[in-house]
Design an enzyme around this catalytic site. Sequence first.
Site, PDB file in Angstrom:
ATOM      1  N   HIS A  33       8.988   3.818  -4.581  1.00  0.00           N
ATOM      2  CA  HIS A  33       9.937   3.777  -3.324  1.00  0.00           C
ATOM      3  C   HIS A  33      11.298   5.756  -4.079  1.00  0.00           C
ATOM      4  O   HIS A  33      10.861   6.182  -3.872  1.00  0.00           O
ATOM      5  CB  HIS A  33      11.095   3.059  -3.037  1.00  0.00           C
ATOM      6  CG  HIS A  33      10.897   1.865  -1.851  1.00  0.00           C
ATOM      7  ND1 HIS A  33      10.079   1.397  -2.376  1.00  0.00           N
ATOM      8  CD2 HIS A  33      10.001   1.943  -0.716  1.00  0.00           C
ATOM      9  CE1 HIS A  33       9.604   0.587  -1.175  1.00  0.00           C
ATOM     10  NE2 HIS A  33       8.698   1.471   0.169  1.00  0.00           N
ATOM     11  N   GLN A  57       6.203  -3.398  13.870  1.00  0.00           N
ATOM     12  CA  GLN A  57       4.695  -2.520  13.410  1.00  0.00           C
ATOM     13  C   GLN A  57       4.156  -4.055  12.653  1.00  0.00           C
ATOM     14  O   GLN A  57       3.089  -4.259  12.050  1.00  0.00           O
ATOM     15  CB  GLN A  57       4.582  -2.213  12.113  1.00  0.00           C
ATOM     16  CG  GLN A  57       5.706  -2.245  11.402  1.00  0.00           C
ATOM     17  CD  GLN A  57       6.162  -1.170  10.188  1.00  0.00           C
ATOM     18  OE1 GLN A  57       6.956  -0.199  10.747  1.00  0.00           O
ATOM     19  NE2 GLN A  57       5.413  -0.846   8.806  1.00  0.00           N
ATOM     20  N   ASP A 146      -0.360   3.911   1.144  1.00  0.00           N
ATOM     21  CA  ASP A 146      -0.865   3.310   2.497  1.00  0.00           C
ATOM     22  C   ASP A 146      -1.218   4.580   2.976  1.00  0.00           C
ATOM     23  O   ASP A 146      -1.241   5.284   3.871  1.00  0.00           O
ATOM     24  CB  ASP A 146       0.655   3.166   3.736  1.00  0.00           C
ATOM     25  CG  ASP A 146       1.242   2.140   3.037  1.00  0.00           C
ATOM     26  OD1 ASP A 146       0.151   0.717   2.866  1.00  0.00           O
ATOM     27  OD2 ASP A 146       2.687   2.104   2.114  1.00  0.00           O
ATOM     28  N   VAL A 172       2.428   4.860  -7.800  1.00  0.00           N
ATOM     29  CA  VAL A 172       2.849   4.194  -8.375  1.00  0.00           C
ATOM     30  C   VAL A 172       2.514   3.105  -9.170  1.00  0.00           C
ATOM     31  O   VAL A 172       2.569   2.256  -8.121  1.00  0.00           O
ATOM     32  CB  VAL A 172       4.852   4.387  -8.634  1.00  0.00           C
ATOM     33  CG1 VAL A 172       5.090   3.721 -10.062  1.00  0.00           C
ATOM     34  CG2 VAL A 172       4.903   5.360  -7.717  1.00  0.00           C
ATOM     35  N   MET A 180       2.166  -0.796  -6.881  1.00  0.00           N
ATOM     36  CA  MET A 180       3.529  -1.459  -6.049  1.00  0.00           C
ATOM     37  C   MET A 180       3.822  -1.150  -4.987  1.00  0.00           C
ATOM     38  O   MET A 180       3.300  -0.431  -4.619  1.00  0.00           O
ATOM     39  CB  MET A 180       4.687  -0.522  -7.251  1.00  0.00           C
ATOM     40  CG  MET A 180       4.777  -0.522  -8.326  1.00  0.00           C
ATOM     41  SD  MET A 180       6.358   0.231  -8.931  1.00  0.00           S
ATOM     42  CE  MET A 180       5.653   0.031 -11.059  1.00  0.00           C
ATOM     43  N   SER A 181       4.620  -2.511  -5.179  1.00  0.00           N
ATOM     44  CA  SER A 181       4.206  -3.326  -3.360  1.00  0.00           C
ATOM     45  C   SER A 181       5.413  -4.170  -3.172  1.00  0.00           C
ATOM     46  O   SER A 181       4.909  -5.041  -3.773  1.00  0.00           O
ATOM     47  CB  SER A 181       3.215  -2.951  -2.375  1.00  0.00           C
ATOM     48  OG  SER A 181       3.265  -4.344  -1.160  1.00  0.00           O
TER      49      SER A 181
END
Length: 277
Positions: A33, A57, A146, A172, A180-181
């Site tokens: 982010h 969502q 995504d 990233v 990364m999540s």
Amino acid sequence: MEVLETVELVREWRGRHRTVGLVPTMGCLHPGHLSLVRRARAENDAVAASVFVNPSQFGPGEDLAAYPRDLPRDLDMLSGEGCDMVFAPPVAEMYPADYQTWIEVGAVADALEGARRPGHFRGVATVVAKLLGIVQPDRAYFGRKDAQQLAVIRTVARDLNLAVDIVGCATVREADGLAMSSRNTYLDAAQRRAAAVLYRALTAAEASWRAGERDAESLRGRMRAVLDAEPLAQTEYVSVADPVTLRELREVGAGALVSMAVRIGRTRLIDNLVLGG
Ligand code: PAF
């Protein structure tokens, strides 16, 4: 950095700035982010981020209630990157009791994630269109991890003639390749080690492609074989698709989107790469 909870205050803030870059997020921020915020910082006079866990969502049985939330930590990270304004609305500000308008996305939302998460992209498209309408940024920044979400948002912006540039930014990764999540925080130590298998499978397909393999089913098989060798991984799908339509390919050229969804324990992870990218 201003932290605002209402549409009215955001509109007033917007009026005070020339060019604005928006980074929409659901919080639980990580370096991925922050790379979006840095890009927005470099390309606009002012940077806005939104932190909103968008209920529309999440499907029934998904992780809406468990989704990690830590606004004070997110605000510290955003202010450290020079973000100027954070929009962190309560749910009722975005979806008041009489809320009734939804964006139904067409074919680009049907395959891959859309096929496994009914209604997911309707919720994403709607909230992103609302955030764009509220903040009215010149540019909005999204991660390529995504990939289908990015394709959906580009389609919505084009079809609704939204006056915004949708900017896709590189995924990233951790040192072992794991993308990364926010959902990585669900993994215990053994699962975290196992999760590196997604990137190994993607890069195995890429290596086969670079060595001359052009048959999509062979590349899918290569990814499945790598994933199957990891006992903690359960493959939901592997895909070799056209990057724009997201339709599955038979013959693979440069630019094809190679992607997957894999469960590690109860955590569902997705990742992708673009061949020759
Ligand atoms: O990618 C996300 O974090 C979310 O799907 C988004 C784009 C912020 C919409 O809620």
